[in-house]
Write an enzyme that holds these catalytic residues in place. Structure first.
Site, short mmCIF file in Angstrom:
data_model
loop_
_atom_site.label_atom_id
_atom_site.label_comp_id
_atom_site.label_asym_id
_atom_site.label_seq_id
_atom_site.Cartn_x
_atom_site.Cartn_y
_atom_site.Cartn_z
CG ASP A 115 -69.20 21.93 -69.39
OD1 ASP A 115 -68.14 21.39 -68.70
OD2 ASP A 115 -69.26 22.24 -70.59
N GLY B 13 -70.54 14.83 -74.29
CA GLY B 13 -69.73 14.37 -73.22
C GLY B 13 -69.99 13.42 -72.22
NE ARG C 133 -42.35 21.08 -62.38
CZ ARG C 133 -41.23 21.56 -62.15
NH1 ARG C 133 -41.28 22.81 -62.59
NH2 ARG C 133 -40.04 21.26 -61.80
CD GLN D 267 -61.93 18.21 -64.87
OE1 GLN D 267 -62.51 19.44 -64.48
NE2 GLN D 267 -61.17 18.22 -66.17
NE ARG D 268 -66.43 14.03 -70.71
CZ ARG D 268 -66.26 14.28 -71.74
NH1 ARG D 268 -65.93 15.71 -71.83
NH2 ARG D 268 -66.06 13.45 -72.69
CB THR E 57 -73.23 19.16 -68.92
OG1 THR E 57 -71.99 19.77 -69.21
CG2 THR E 57 -74.19 20.20 -68.63
NE ARG F 131 -41.66 22.42 -58.51
CZ ARG F 131 -41.53 21.23 -58.56
NH1 ARG F 131 -42.26 19.94 -58.35
NH2 ARG F 131 -40.21 20.79 -58.77
N GLY G 15 -64.60 22.96 -68.43
CA GLY G 15 -65.66 24.30 -68.57
C GLY G 15 -65.72 25.19 -69.72
O1 F6P Z 1 -69.39 19.10 -72.78
C1 F6P Z 1 -68.44 19.21 -71.43
C2 F6P Z 1 -67.08 19.12 -71.52
O2 F6P Z 1 -66.78 18.44 -70.69
C3 F6P Z 1 -66.38 20.35 -71.90
O3 F6P Z 1 -66.24 21.03 -70.82
C4 F6P Z 1 -65.13 20.05 -72.74
O4 F6P Z 1 -64.88 21.23 -73.49
C5 F6P Z 1 -65.66 18.98 -73.43
O5 F6P Z 1 -66.75 18.35 -72.91
C6 F6P Z 1 -64.48 18.16 -73.89
O6 F6P Z 1 -65.05 16.96 -74.77
P1 F6P Z 1 -64.36 15.87 -75.44
O7 F6P Z 1 -63.04 15.95 -75.30
O8 F6P Z 1 -64.89 14.63 -75.19
O9 F6P Z 1 -64.83 16.03 -77.11
#
Ligand code: F6P
Length: 344
Positions: free
Chosen positions: A127, A10, A269, A277-278, A125, A162, A170
């Protein structure tokens, strides 16, 4: 010396800063650099092009990766491993810098251990679960995004009385959930390390309401273990080349929100932060970390110290054996979770 560089798994903000660091330090030593496109897929397909100074200019602050990324695993098939080794020779590479998490670095480890390929690693990562390094590139930016989101969600949760469930990434480790939750003042956190239960969270929320807190923020890691919730293999769907299921398909946050509403009567909700997050620009910490690790990776190549990754331990960048780094996952200590519980 001709060095190939790749980014696998990722993407995270900070990858471009690391690529720039690898390239710029290489140029100082007079090394040539090759861009291996889309992670290990580039080595398999021979998708390898020169990486020039102008290509790494102006990218320090930009999210994503100019090299592209994928979750391709050459070790899925012996013939693919053979082709990868042939391409390594054919493109005249002397070393590879693999920037990635457990899967990408796991492939690097196998190429080094089983085929003596000269490889060094750089841990990235969001994570943050690579063994041997205190921090991985991308984690700080991700938790900053989570914290910003929690700050914003607090005001709307409070206005409407709420429960808001925030699902964060993660897979095996709850670094993002626990550190993000701590920084953003979460009222409850579900993480992969400590099995939680819907019964407990509902009791806790009812107590909060009785004490006058008429809203709550609950952070749920996508890979969290929750006693009352199980998924069948079928519900999780196909696995990727590294054997991982798509955790977003579980919709854990939505299930938790629905159950809280059903069991407590409090309006709830769910917000899934997902790939936000990325995204974005890397934080100062990630820019500097990526720069230090990228530069150090080239020092490892220069010294011929292959089979190692550049790791941050304390405030020092040190070599750490790839074999050990990929022998498992760095999970969060229970003490840190207990610290977060103080504020539930
Ligand atoms: O490898 C990191 C991560 O962000 C994980 O937390 C998540 O499960 C995964 O990538 C999701 O990746 P993608 O949707 O890009 O395949």
């Amino acid at each position: 010396m001709r060095i190939g560089v790749l980014t696998g798994g990722g993407d995270v903000p900070g990858l471009n800063a690391a690529i720039r660091a690898v390239a710029r330090r290489s140029f100082i030593y007079g090394y040539e650099v090759r861009a291996i496109k889309n992670g290990w897929a580039g080595l398999v397909e021979g998708n390898i092009v020169p990486l020039t100074r102008s290509m790494v200019s102006g990218i320090l602050h930009v999210g994503g990766t100019i090299l592209g990324a994928s979750r391709v695993n050459p070790f899925r098939d012996k013939a693919v491993v053979r082709v990868s080794l042939e391409n390594f020779r054919e493109f005249g590479l002397d070393a590879i810098v693999a920037i990635g998490g457990e899967d990408t670095l796991g492939v690097a480890t196998r190429f080094y251990e089983e085929h003596q390929m000269p490889v060094v690693g750089v841990p990235k990562t969001m994570d943050n679960d690579v063994i041997g390094t205190d921090y991985c590139i991308g984690f700080d930016t991700a938790v900053t995004t989570v914290t910003d989101a929690l700050d914003k969600l607090h005001t709307t949760a409070s206005a409407h009385h709420r429960a808001i469930v925030v699902e964060v990434m993660g897979r095996h480790a709850g670094w993002v959930a626990i550190i993000g939750g701590l920084a953003g003042g979460a009222d409850y956190i579900f993480t992969p390390e400590v099995e939680g239960s819907l019964k407990d969270v509902c009791e806790h929320l009812k107590n909060r309401w009785r004490q006058g807190s008429t809203f709550s923020i609950i952070v749920v890691s996508e890979g969290a273990k929750i006693r009352e919730i199980e998924y069948s293999e079928e519900e999780l769907g196909d696995k990727d080349e590294f054997g991982h299921v798509r955790l977003d398909r579980r919709g854990l946050g939505e299930t938790v929100a629905r159950e809280i509403e059903r069991r407590t009567g409090f309006e709830s909700r769910c917000v899934v932060l997902g790939h936000l997050q990325r995204g974005g620009s890397p934080t100062v910490f990630d820019r500097v970390l990526a720069t230090r690790l990228g530069v150090y990776a080239i020092e490892l190549v220069k010294e011929g110290k292959f089979g190692y990754m550049a790791a941050l331990q304390g405030n020092k960048v040190v070599p750490f054996p790839l074999k050990e780094a990929t022998s498992g996952i760095k999970t969060v200590d229970v003490e840190l979770y207990e610290l977060a519980q103080t504020f539930f």
